[in-house]
Write a protein that holds these residues in place. Structure first.
Motif, PDB file in Angstrom:
ATOM      1  N   TRP A 498      21.126 -23.745 -46.453  1.00 39.67           N
ATOM      2  CA  TRP A 498      21.078 -23.307 -47.847  1.00 39.67           C
ATOM      3  C   TRP A 498      19.638 -23.397 -48.332  1.00 39.67           C
ATOM      4  O   TRP A 498      18.978 -24.422 -48.190  1.00 39.67           O
ATOM      5  CB  TRP A 498      21.993 -24.156 -48.721  1.00 39.67           C
ATOM      6  CG  TRP A 498      23.454 -23.922 -48.444  1.00 39.67           C
ATOM      7  CD1 TRP A 498      24.339 -24.831 -47.949  1.00 39.67           C
ATOM      8  CD2 TRP A 498      24.174 -22.717 -48.660  1.00 39.67           C
ATOM      9  NE1 TRP A 498      25.586 -24.260 -47.829  1.00 39.67           N
ATOM     10  CE2 TRP A 498      25.512 -22.955 -48.275  1.00 39.67           C
ATOM     11  CE3 TRP A 498      23.839 -21.445 -49.135  1.00 39.67           C
ATOM     12  CZ2 TRP A 498      26.509 -21.977 -48.341  1.00 39.67           C
ATOM     13  CZ3 TRP A 498      24.825 -20.468 -49.217  1.00 39.67           C
ATOM     14  CH2 TRP A 498      26.134 -20.739 -48.823  1.00 39.67           C
ATOM     15  N   TYR A 499      19.159 -22.278 -48.924  1.00 40.61           N
ATOM     16  CA  TYR A 499      17.744 -22.155 -49.275  1.00 40.61           C
ATOM     17  C   TYR A 499      17.628 -21.188 -50.449  1.00 40.61           C
ATOM     18  O   TYR A 499      17.977 -20.013 -50.339  1.00 40.61           O
ATOM     19  CB  TYR A 499      16.979 -21.622 -48.065  1.00 40.61           C
ATOM     20  CG  TYR A 499      15.478 -21.527 -48.207  1.00 40.61           C
ATOM     21  CD1 TYR A 499      14.652 -22.554 -47.727  1.00 40.61           C
ATOM     22  CD2 TYR A 499      14.869 -20.414 -48.767  1.00 40.61           C
ATOM     23  CE1 TYR A 499      13.272 -22.461 -47.809  1.00 40.61           C
ATOM     24  CE2 TYR A 499      13.491 -20.316 -48.854  1.00 40.61           C
ATOM     25  CZ  TYR A 499      12.695 -21.339 -48.379  1.00 40.61           C
ATOM     26  OH  TYR A 499      11.325 -21.246 -48.461  1.00 40.61           O
ATOM     27  N   VAL A 523      23.462 -32.740 -52.559  1.00 39.81           N
ATOM     28  CA  VAL A 523      24.041 -32.484 -53.870  1.00 39.81           C
ATOM     29  C   VAL A 523      24.758 -31.147 -53.860  1.00 39.81           C
ATOM     30  O   VAL A 523      24.372 -30.230 -53.133  1.00 39.81           O
ATOM     31  CB  VAL A 523      22.984 -32.495 -54.994  1.00 39.81           C
ATOM     32  CG1 VAL A 523      22.249 -33.816 -55.038  1.00 39.81           C
ATOM     33  CG2 VAL A 523      22.004 -31.346 -54.846  1.00 39.81           C
ATOM     34  N   THR A 524      25.781 -31.043 -54.669  1.00 40.33           N
ATOM     35  CA  THR A 524      26.535 -29.808 -54.847  1.00 40.33           C
ATOM     36  C   THR A 524      27.064 -29.802 -56.281  1.00 40.33           C
ATOM     37  O   THR A 524      27.245 -30.878 -56.882  1.00 40.33           O
ATOM     38  CB  THR A 524      27.688 -29.720 -53.822  1.00 40.33           C
ATOM     39  OG1 THR A 524      28.248 -28.406 -53.819  1.00 40.33           O
ATOM     40  CG2 THR A 524      28.770 -30.744 -54.121  1.00 40.33           C
ATOM     41  N   LEU A 529      32.103 -26.071 -62.103  1.00 43.40           N
ATOM     42  CA  LEU A 529      30.839 -25.404 -62.411  1.00 43.40           C
ATOM     43  C   LEU A 529      30.559 -24.341 -61.351  1.00 43.40           C
ATOM     44  O   LEU A 529      30.454 -24.653 -60.164  1.00 43.40           O
ATOM     45  CB  LEU A 529      29.690 -26.409 -62.459  1.00 43.40           C
ATOM     46  CG  LEU A 529      29.751 -27.483 -63.553  1.00 43.40           C
ATOM     47  CD1 LEU A 529      28.569 -28.443 -63.429  1.00 43.40           C
ATOM     48  CD2 LEU A 529      29.755 -26.831 -64.930  1.00 43.40           C
ATOM     49  N   ALA A 530      30.430 -23.097 -61.783  1.00 44.65           N
ATOM     50  CA  ALA A 530      30.141 -22.018 -60.840  1.00 44.65           C
ATOM     51  C   ALA A 530      28.718 -22.121 -60.309  1.00 44.65           C
ATOM     52  O   ALA A 530      28.450 -21.773 -59.157  1.00 44.65           O
ATOM     53  CB  ALA A 530      30.351 -20.665 -61.507  1.00 44.65           C
ATOM     54  N   SER A 531      27.799 -22.604 -61.120  1.00 41.25           N
ATOM     55  CA  SER A 531      26.409 -22.804 -60.705  1.00 41.25           C
ATOM     56  C   SER A 531      25.750 -23.762 -61.680  1.00 41.25           C
ATOM     57  O   SER A 531      26.252 -23.989 -62.787  1.00 41.25           O
ATOM     58  CB  SER A 531      25.636 -21.476 -60.666  1.00 41.25           C
ATOM     59  OG  SER A 531      25.540 -20.920 -61.963  1.00 41.25           O
ATOM     60  N   ALA A 563      28.292 -23.086 -56.635  1.00 41.24           N
ATOM     61  CA  ALA A 563      29.394 -23.853 -56.057  1.00 41.24           C
ATOM     62  C   ALA A 563      29.531 -23.513 -54.576  1.00 41.24           C
ATOM     63  O   ALA A 563      29.385 -22.356 -54.170  1.00 41.24           O
ATOM     64  CB  ALA A 563      30.687 -23.531 -56.801  1.00 41.24           C
ATOM     65  N   GLY A 564      29.777 -24.538 -53.760  1.00 40.98           N
ATOM     66  CA  GLY A 564      29.907 -24.351 -52.320  1.00 40.98           C
ATOM     67  C   GLY A 564      28.614 -24.545 -51.567  1.00 40.98           C
ATOM     68  O   GLY A 564      28.627 -24.686 -50.343  1.00 40.98           O
TER      69      GLY A 564
END
Length: 620
Positions: A498-499, A523-524, A529-531, A563-564
């Motif tokens: 993830w970047y 962290v996520t 929360l969608a973002s 999210a994700g």
């Protein structure tokens, strides 16, 4: 501060042992470089371990494809030739970065004229005369370069004292020359072996009985430096200027008033003499230390308790120490071992003094400092560049990178083989031209698991929506050695992390890993929360500011943490803003809020998210 290199009994004893030692055994190696050292040592009557030790402190025996070092030195013996190295500018003049990065003050963009390198660095001519050859041959031919270095050492040698010859070879005098010689003798005592950048196996056998000269602490009074390095004071001026202005740093009381969280590694994009003049200019910007390339001499400009204007982000400035290294991020140059060692000793000393973790989340490059707002991202600087050897640097710090997680971990540490990892960057010498193939700490990311797929997009660096490029200054699709990222997917020999809100793919074959399993925290976004927004500064909430201090905006960067997705965490930090806009320190205020943030590795640069927006989870 300077004193002659002493001819002590300890030196004499060390020299006697050196000259009495048999040539280091190297029957188990077949490299041409090893044979070149042995032949040159025999030809000029130089102890082979002295020749090997000097070369190691200069270049670690590398040839660097005939390109100059940051001190205009060429080849394994670092023979200097300023005519080929050319004229330098200052990286502080490039781009639109405001070194202070404080919205409460007007942007600062000082100018410095191009500066020629100092003329005393011209040993290639001296060696060429001794060998009856030409400078071009000594720059490009490693065998002849080693002969040239041996000839110089033999010329500098008097009596039985090889210590003084080594000190003179550094090109310095006094404490700086002594420190260089000490490092050479320490290397001879402990021995070392490595494979060079062009695949040569070289060994310096240890001499455990060697008596290394012991000297008094070299640190002048009032200078914050470790023992056994050469340091001097070259103060930056805290001076009032016309029109209610002042320069070139801010007084503070760190760490009592503010915790120091980061050490920022820079390069000067200029030569020593001109850079030190800039550090003493009250109208220019500031940093805490500069380190010289040829011998590792350290100059301190700003006390660590005070805030220098160096990183382009006021939050980072207020909580960091800035160290400039004589050198260039891309112009065909490499950093000397003498400078790496001196820098590592300084950083280790500062990290212990202020409790700064020895990891790549806290020992960062200028290229890892985030933009403050969407408008400033594009102008942020990118030194020390992709050719700074972070892996070797952390080995010198005693904190090696990578290899601490279990196979299959969802967190990885970027850790390519520096010599073999040679991305095809462009723009080192002129726009669009391909850079000379060189070892690099950088790993390039693709949008799909294929070398032919486009690079990633960086909405801050490329707000027009275009993809990142292979330009050496474009960090929009690039990860760096020691940085940690959360794994998003694995397909065969390709790994995605993830970047910047995307999946970034890099080739990570089992037989040549460029990323290794790591342990740590990620962290996520919290459920529901969608973002969550991403920030370049950890500023306090509006309610935290007293009436006499203007509230600083908490401005999101143009990225999303959705999210994700997961990102490596460097821990929770408090919110803080240092209000310092006047020459009178009585008006300065440290504003600390209740708001908490988490520092994350979001792209090539670090970033911050609000702790209330995310969950912090262990990586498995």
């Amino acid at each position: 501060m300077s004193r002659p290199v002493p001819r002590t009994a300890a030196v004499a004893a060390a020299v006697a042992l050196l000259t009495g030692l048999a040539a280091p055994a190297h029957a188990d190696t077949t490299g041409q470089r090893q044979r070149d050292f042995a032949a040159a040592a025999a030809e000029f009557g130089v102890p082979e371990n002295v020749l090997l030790g000097v070369s190691y402190l200069e270049s670690r025996w590398d040839s660097n494809a005939g390109t100059p070092s940051t001190a205009a030195g060429y080849g394994p013996m670092h023979l200097t030739d300023l005519r080929a190295a050319g004229v330098a500018t200052s990286h502080h003049d490039e781009g639109s970065e405001d070194p202070r990065g404080d919205d409460a003050r007007p942007a600062l963009h000082p100018q410095a004229a191009p500066a020629a390198p100092p003329q005393q660095l011209q040993t290639v001519d001296e060696a060429a005369q001794l060998l009856h050859t030409d400078a071009a041959t000594l720059r490009s031919d490693p065998t002849q370069n080693i002969r040239g270095g041996a000839a110089l050492l033999a010329k500098y040698h008097t009596g039985d004292n090889w210590y003084d010859a080594v000190a003179k070879y550094s090109g310095s005098t006094g404490d700086a020359a002594q420190t260089f010689a000490d490092e050479v003798f320490d290397t001879i005592k402990t021995g070392t072996a490595r494979t060079t950048d062009d695949g040569q196996q070289v060994t310096l056998s240890p001499a455990p009985d060697l008596v290394v000269p012991q000297h008094a602490d070299k640190t002048p009074a009032g200078v914050e430096c470790p023992r056994r390095v050469a340091c001097e004071s070259v103060p930056a001026p805290y001076q009032q200027l016309p029109k209610d202005d002042y320069g070139n740093h801010d007084l503070a009381n760190r760490p009592e008033s503010q915790k120091i969280d980061h050490i920022v590694i820079h390069d000067t994009e200029g030569y020593w003499d001109s850079v030190l003049k800039l550090a003493q200019d009250p109208t220019y910007v500031s940093w805490h230390y500069t380190i010289r390339s040829n011998d590792g001499l350290i100059a301190q400009h700003v006390p660590t308790k005070d805030v220098a204007w160096h990183a382009g982000n006021w939050y980072v400035n207020a909580k960091s120490i800035g160290i400039e290294h004589e050198g260039f991020a891309a112009k065909g140059t490499w950093y000397t071992e003498a400078m790496y060692r001196s820098s590592a000793k300084l950083v280790g000393y500062l990290a212990r003094k202020f409790g700064i973790p020895l990891d790549r989340a806290h020992i960062i490059g200028h290229d890892n400092v985030p933009g403050t707002t969407p408008a400033t991202i594009k102008g942020m600087h990118w030194d020390p560049g992709p050719y700074w050897d972070w892996s070797h640097y952390f080995d010198l710090l005693g904190a090696p990178l990578g290899g601490f997680g279990l196979p299959g971990s969802s967190l990885v540490t970027i850790d390519p083989d520096f010599a073999k990892n040679q991305p095809a960057f462009t723009g080192c010498d002129s726009p669009g031209t391909t850079c000379a193939p060189r070892g690099s700490e950088a790993v390039v990311l693709h949008s799909e698991p294929s070398e032919t797929s486009p690079l990633l997009k960086d909405a801050g660096l490329h707000p027009d929506g275009s993809v990142s490029t292979m330009d050496v200054s474009d960090v929009g699709s690039r990860v760096a050695t020691g940085q940690q990222y959360s794994v998003a997917e694995v397909r065969g020999d390709w790994t995605a992390i993830w970047y910047l809100g995307q999946k970034g793919w890099f080739h990570n074959p089992r037989h040549a890993r460029v990323a290794k399993p790591a342990i740590g925290w990620v962290v996520t976004p919290k459920p529901g929360l969608a973002s969550v927004p991403v920030y370049g500064r950890a500023y306090p909430e509006p309610e935290a500011y007293p009436a006499n201090v203007p509230v600083q905006a908490i401005t999101p960067l143009p990225y999303t943490l959705s999210a994700g997705q997961k990102y490596s965490s460097a821990g929770t930090v408090g919110s803080e803003y240092y209000y310092a806009t006047t020459f009178d320190v009585a008006d300065h205020v440290v504003v600390k809020g209740k708001l908490k943030y988490v520092q994350i590795q979001f792209g090539h640069r670090i970033a911050f998210v609000k702790a209330a927006d995310v969950r912090i989870l262990p990586a498995f």
